[in-house]
Scaffold this active site. Structure first.
Site, PDB file in Angstrom:
ATOM      1  N   HIS A  18      44.110  49.898  47.307  1.00  0.00           N
ATOM      2  CA  HIS A  18      45.102  50.007  46.225  1.00  0.00           C
ATOM      3  C   HIS A  18      45.790  51.363  46.368  1.00  0.00           C
ATOM      4  O   HIS A  18      45.115  52.397  46.423  1.00  0.00           O
ATOM      5  CB  HIS A  18      44.429  49.934  44.858  1.00  0.00           C
ATOM      6  N   GLU A 203      34.062  39.607  40.466  1.00  0.00           N
ATOM      7  CA  GLU A 203      33.757  41.043  40.548  1.00  0.00           C
ATOM      8  C   GLU A 203      32.715  41.416  39.491  1.00  0.00           C
ATOM      9  O   GLU A 203      31.994  42.397  39.627  1.00  0.00           O
ATOM     10  CB  GLU A 203      35.066  41.818  40.321  1.00  0.00           C
TER      11      GLU A 203
HETATM   12  P1  IMP Z   1      48.056  50.481  41.982  1.00  0.00           P
HETATM   13  O1  IMP Z   1      48.203  48.986  41.892  1.00  0.00           O
HETATM   14  O2  IMP Z   1      48.606  51.053  43.251  1.00  0.00           O
HETATM   15  O3  IMP Z   1      48.599  51.163  40.760  1.00  0.00           O
HETATM   16  O4  IMP Z   1      46.492  50.809  42.087  1.00  0.00           O
HETATM   17  C1  IMP Z   1      45.646  50.902  40.964  1.00  0.00           C
HETATM   18  C2  IMP Z   1      45.399  49.533  40.374  1.00  0.00           C
HETATM   19  O5  IMP Z   1      44.679  48.724  41.285  1.00  0.00           O
HETATM   20  C3  IMP Z   1      44.536  49.531  39.118  1.00  0.00           C
HETATM   21  O6  IMP Z   1      45.291  49.801  37.975  1.00  0.00           O
HETATM   22  C4  IMP Z   1      43.975  48.110  39.118  1.00  0.00           C
HETATM   23  O7  IMP Z   1      44.925  47.203  38.610  1.00  0.00           O
HETATM   24  C5  IMP Z   1      43.812  47.831  40.596  1.00  0.00           C
HETATM   25  N1  IMP Z   1      42.432  48.091  41.049  1.00  0.00           N
HETATM   26  C6  IMP Z   1      41.976  49.136  41.736  1.00  0.00           C
HETATM   27  N2  IMP Z   1      40.651  48.996  42.000  1.00  0.00           N
HETATM   28  C7  IMP Z   1      40.292  47.824  41.460  1.00  0.00           C
HETATM   29  C8  IMP Z   1      39.056  47.112  41.406  1.00  0.00           C
HETATM   30  O8  IMP Z   1      37.988  47.521  41.899  1.00  0.00           O
HETATM   31  N3  IMP Z   1      39.094  45.923  40.736  1.00  0.00           N
HETATM   32  C9  IMP Z   1      40.203  45.418  40.182  1.00  0.00           C
HETATM   33  N4  IMP Z   1      41.370  46.053  40.231  1.00  0.00           N
HETATM   34  C10 IMP Z   1      41.416  47.242  40.864  1.00  0.00           C
HETATM   35 ZN    ZN Z   2      40.243  46.251  44.587  1.00  0.00          ZN
END
Ligand code: IMP
Ligand code: ZN
Length: 355
Positions: A18, A203
């Site tokens: 992410h 998860e």
């Molecule tokens: P972004 O989408 O680049 O803003 O990365 C952060 C986002 O990724 C978080 O706000 C979550 O929506 C998602 N995310 C990151 N790690 C996890 C995880 O372990 N489980 C579920 N969603 C995750």
């Molecule tokens: Zn993830």
């Protein structure tokens, strides 16, 4: 060869990263300097060695990072930094994923957001950074049917206009919020238009019904899948469907241990699936938040589960089969692995496997 050097030099494929969770300490420091008025300290954006957090607390950390990364300029910077950091860890192919956000204060739109990530990928390519990067547009499950549908439309547009850089959709977000059922139409639409699907699944416990629905799509890869198997409260029929369809699992050891969905490294479900011979890709999830690197995750997998260097090599090479880019890219990567192998595994494969 020292272990640290071996794992660093091992060519790797990162399939579950992410963007905002991958932002390093160095980039966070730059962002804090840009926005001192937010009064954010670096310790609020990462979970250090030996620390644990509840999943809820992990999602609070993302909110802090989102405050720091709220303009097109910020996204371009963090995406560029993250790509360079993965390349420095010898990741040869990276699928970044991120949830497009609009921010009124900075005029950021979801479209600008995706454009900024694509620009970072293109610039790194032009500069000759030795890594092939693709992008998965993420749906945050919290936001429901309509937003998911909008996100898919955006991804479809960019799939056509980005020269193959946008390859799929990610379903993520706090697993305790929102219903997978509501997102099925959007995910089906994405699949029908040729976008690949990587879905966070099982998860947390008690998502059996949702996992069944999502498996019907079916996804092209599964994020985590922690509670799919019967020993974790899942079921044999879920496992059978994953195995029959040969759906790879994205395995994020440190993320699951620090987020406490798994009690310890040795209890991680990687063991279950690896012993079945099922395709598993070792990944970081959020290398910034969980203070890790892909080389470190491979090293942890090896030390926890007693894998030889030969077995580790095979694990990284098989991850190439799980990428979303086309067959030509797979072949190029396999060629790279073949070229690098003799310098890294000095012994014949049969002997290396005995170590
Ligand atoms: P972004 O989408 O680049 O803003 O990365 C952060 C986002 O990724 C978080 O706000 C979550 O929506 C998602 N995310 C990151 N790690 C996890 C995880 O372990 N489980 C579920 N969603 C995750
Ligand atoms: Zn993830």
């Amino acid at each position: 060869m020292e272990d640290d050097v071996f794992y660093k030099e091992l060519p790797k494929v990162e399939l579950h990263a992410h963007l905002n969770g991958s932002v390093s300490v160095q980039s966070i420091e730059k962002l804090i300097q840009r926005k001192p008025e937010l009064n954010i300290q670096q310790s609020m954006t990462a979970i250090g060695k030996g620390q644990r957090r509840t999943l809820d607390e992990c999602f609070e950390v993302f909110k802090v990072i989102h405050k720091l990364v709220d303009s097109q300029e910020d996204i371009l910077m963090v995406a560029t930094d993250v790509i360079n950091e993965f390349a420095a860890d010898n990741v040869k192919y990276l699928e970044l994923r991120s949830t497009p956000r609009a921010e009124k204060d900075t005029g950021l739109t979801k479209k600008n957001y995706v454009e900024a990530v694509i620009k970072a990928i293109q610039q790194c390519k032009e500069e000759g950074v030795d890594i092939d990067v693709r992008f998965l547009v993420a749906i945050d499950r919290r936001n429901g049917t309509e937003v998911a549908m909008e996100t898919v439309k955006l991804a479809e547009e960019f799939m056509l206009s980005s020269g193959g850089l946008v390859v799929g959709i990610d379903l993520s977000g706090d697993p305790t919020v929102g219903r997978g059922r509501d997102l099925l139409p959007a995910l089906e639409k994405a699949r029908n238009s040729g976008l690949k699907l990587s879905l966070h699944m099982s998860e947390v416990p008690s998502q059996r019904e949702e996992s069944e629905l999502l498996l019907n799509l079916p996804p092209d890869r599964i994020g985590h899948g922690t509670f799919l198997h019967p020993e974790m409260g899942g079921s044999q029929s879920l496992v059978d469907r994953v195995v029959d369809r040969n759906i790879p699992l994205e395995i994020c050891l440190t993320s699951n241990v620090k987020g406490q969905t798994v009690s310890s490294y040795s209890q991680h479900h990687f063991k279950y699936w690896y012993q079945l011979g099922h395709p598993c890709a070792v990944c970081t999830d959020d290398k910034g938040v969980f203070c890790t690197e892909l080389s470190q995750e491979y090293q942890l997998a090896a030390s926890t589960f007693g894998l030889s260097r030969g077995a580790v090599w095979t694990l990284s090479e098989r991850a190439v089969d799980c990428i979303f880019a086309g067959e030509d890219v797979k072949q190029q990567l396999k060629q790279k692995w073949t070229e690098i192998r003799p310098g890294l595994l000095k012994l014949p494969e049969s002997k290396e496997n005995l170590l």
